[in-house]
Write a protein that holds these residues in place. Structure first.
Motif, mmCIF file in Angstrom:
data_model
loop_
_atom_site.group_PDB
_atom_site.id
_atom_site.type_symbol
_atom_site.label_atom_id
_atom_site.label_comp_id
_atom_site.label_asym_id
_atom_site.label_seq_id
_atom_site.Cartn_x
_atom_site.Cartn_y
_atom_site.Cartn_z
ATOM 1 N N MET A 133 0.867 -1.178 0.000
ATOM 2 C CA MET A 133 0.000 0.000 0.000
ATOM 3 C C MET A 133 0.906 1.230 0.000
ATOM 4 O O MET A 133 1.856 1.281 0.767
ATOM 5 C CB MET A 133 -0.915 -0.023 1.224
ATOM 6 N N PRO A 134 0.584 2.233 -0.824
ATOM 7 C CA PRO A 134 1.387 3.462 -0.801
ATOM 8 C C PRO A 134 1.431 4.057 0.605
ATOM 9 O O PRO A 134 0.493 3.914 1.390
ATOM 10 C CB PRO A 134 0.639 4.395 -1.766
ATOM 11 N N GLU A 135 2.533 4.718 0.896
ATOM 12 C CA GLU A 135 2.760 5.229 2.256
ATOM 13 C C GLU A 135 1.645 6.162 2.725
ATOM 14 O O GLU A 135 1.197 6.070 3.871
ATOM 15 C CB GLU A 135 4.102 5.956 2.320
ATOM 16 N N ASP A 136 1.188 7.070 1.844
ATOM 17 C CA ASP A 136 0.121 7.999 2.242
ATOM 18 C C ASP A 136 -1.164 7.252 2.600
ATOM 19 O O ASP A 136 -1.837 7.599 3.561
ATOM 20 C CB ASP A 136 -0.164 9.016 1.134
ATOM 21 N N ASN A 137 -1.484 6.221 1.812
ATOM 22 C CA ASN A 137 -2.677 5.418 2.111
ATOM 23 C C ASN A 137 -2.519 4.720 3.450
ATOM 24 O O ASN A 137 -3.439 4.707 4.270
ATOM 25 C CB ASN A 137 -2.904 4.364 1.028
ATOM 26 N N GLY A 150 -11.059 5.524 4.205
ATOM 27 C CA GLY A 150 -10.127 4.415 4.394
ATOM 28 C C GLY A 150 -10.494 3.220 3.533
ATOM 29 O O GLY A 150 -9.636 2.571 2.933
ATOM 30 N N ARG A 151 -11.774 2.932 3.455
ATOM 31 C CA ARG A 151 -12.252 1.808 2.636
ATOM 32 C C ARG A 151 -11.954 2.052 1.153
ATOM 33 O O ARG A 151 -11.472 1.164 0.447
ATOM 34 C CB ARG A 151 -13.753 1.613 2.849
ATOM 35 N N VAL A 152 -12.228 3.243 0.669
ATOM 36 C CA VAL A 152 -11.963 3.565 -0.739
ATOM 37 C C VAL A 152 -10.464 3.455 -1.024
ATOM 38 O O VAL A 152 -10.060 2.898 -2.053
ATOM 39 C CB VAL A 152 -12.511 4.960 -1.116
ATOM 40 N N LEU A 153 -9.632 3.954 -0.124
ATOM 41 C CA LEU A 153 -8.185 3.848 -0.301
ATOM 42 C C LEU A 153 -7.757 2.383 -0.360
ATOM 43 O O LEU A 153 -6.896 2.003 -1.156
ATOM 44 C CB LEU A 153 -7.444 4.581 0.818
ATOM 45 N N MET A 154 -8.375 1.545 0.474
ATOM 46 C CA MET A 154 -8.079 0.113 0.471
ATOM 47 C C MET A 154 -8.500 -0.520 -0.858
ATOM 48 O O MET A 154 -7.758 -1.307 -1.445
ATOM 49 C CB MET A 154 -8.786 -0.575 1.645
ATOM 50 N N LEU A 155 -9.674 -0.164 -1.343
ATOM 51 C CA LEU A 155 -10.145 -0.712 -2.619
ATOM 52 C C LEU A 155 -9.212 -0.310 -3.762
ATOM 53 O O LEU A 155 -8.873 -1.143 -4.615
ATOM 54 C CB LEU A 155 -11.572 -0.219 -2.909
ATOM 55 N N ALA A 204 -4.925 9.961 -2.487
ATOM 56 C CA ALA A 204 -4.771 9.117 -3.674
ATOM 57 C C ALA A 204 -4.569 9.911 -4.960
ATOM 58 O O ALA A 204 -4.264 9.329 -5.988
ATOM 59 C CB ALA A 204 -5.986 8.206 -3.817
ATOM 60 N N GLY A 205 -4.782 11.206 -4.898
ATOM 61 C CA GLY A 205 -4.643 12.037 -6.091
ATOM 62 C C GLY A 205 -5.991 12.495 -6.617
ATOM 63 O O GLY A 205 -6.983 11.771 -6.513
ATOM 64 N N LYS A 206 -5.992 13.687 -7.169
ATOM 65 C CA LYS A 206 -7.246 14.281 -7.654
ATOM 66 C C LYS A 206 -7.832 13.520 -8.840
ATOM 67 O O LYS A 206 -9.047 13.433 -8.980
ATOM 68 C CB LYS A 206 -7.024 15.744 -8.008
ATOM 69 N N THR A 207 -6.983 12.939 -9.676
ATOM 70 C CA THR A 207 -7.486 12.197 -10.840
ATOM 71 C C THR A 207 -8.323 11.005 -10.397
ATOM 72 O O THR A 207 -9.432 10.799 -10.894
ATOM 73 C CB THR A 207 -6.318 11.721 -11.726
ATOM 74 N N ALA A 208 -7.800 10.230 -9.465
ATOM 75 C CA ALA A 208 -8.551 9.070 -8.951
ATOM 76 C C ALA A 208 -9.838 9.525 -8.276
ATOM 77 O O ALA A 208 -10.899 8.928 -8.478
ATOM 78 C CB ALA A 208 -7.694 8.272 -7.972
ATOM 79 N N ALA A 209 -9.751 10.609 -7.501
ATOM 80 C CA ALA A 209 -10.929 11.104 -6.783
ATOM 81 C C ALA A 209 -12.026 11.537 -7.747
ATOM 82 O O ALA A 209 -13.213 11.321 -7.481
ATOM 83 C CB ALA A 209 -10.538 12.257 -5.867
#
Length: 120
Positions: free
Chosen positions: A1-5, A44-49, A80-85
């Motif tokens: 998992m990326p560090e920020d996540n 947190g759930r979205v970051l995990m997905l 996660a970044g604006k593009t993903a969001a």
């Protein structure tokens, strides 16, 4: 998992972490009172997905208020970044339901008439 996540998920309380990191093959429903961290848990759930390889366009997060939906998108964008969001479907129950009605109104003549009346 990326560090920020990882940092975000690790910042959650134990129960929030458990919910956010639970089996991704099962939809997650969070029921809690005001101020109990529903938005944080959903982020947190979205970051995990996203970490597990689920594409942003395949994720649906719904809440009751536009404020919570906006806050979710903003927090996810920071981590996660604006593009993903932007690719995520984050909406209120009412807005999402109305979008579905508009998308499928042509299949139901009565619904089409109701939507036309509501729109005018």
């Amino acid at each position: 998992m990326p560090e920020d996540n990882s940092k975000y998920v690790e910042s959650l309380k134990a129960r929030q972490q458990k919910a956010a990191c639970s089996d991704i093959s099962i939809p997650l429903i969070i029921v809690a009172g005001p101020g109990n961290g529903k938005t944080s848990t959903m982020v947190g759930r979205v970051l995990m997905l996203l970490h597990k390889g689920i594409g942003p366009s395949n994720i649906l997060a719904m809440t009751f208020t536009t404020a919570a939906a906006s806050e979710m998108r903003e927090r996810i964008g920071r981590v996660a970044g604006k593009t993903a969001a932007k690719e995520l479907t984050i909406s209120t129950f009412h807005s999402f339901s109305l979008q579905l009605c508009h998308m499928h109104a042509d299949k139901y003549i009565y619904l089409d008439l109701v939507l036309k009346c509501l729109s005018s």
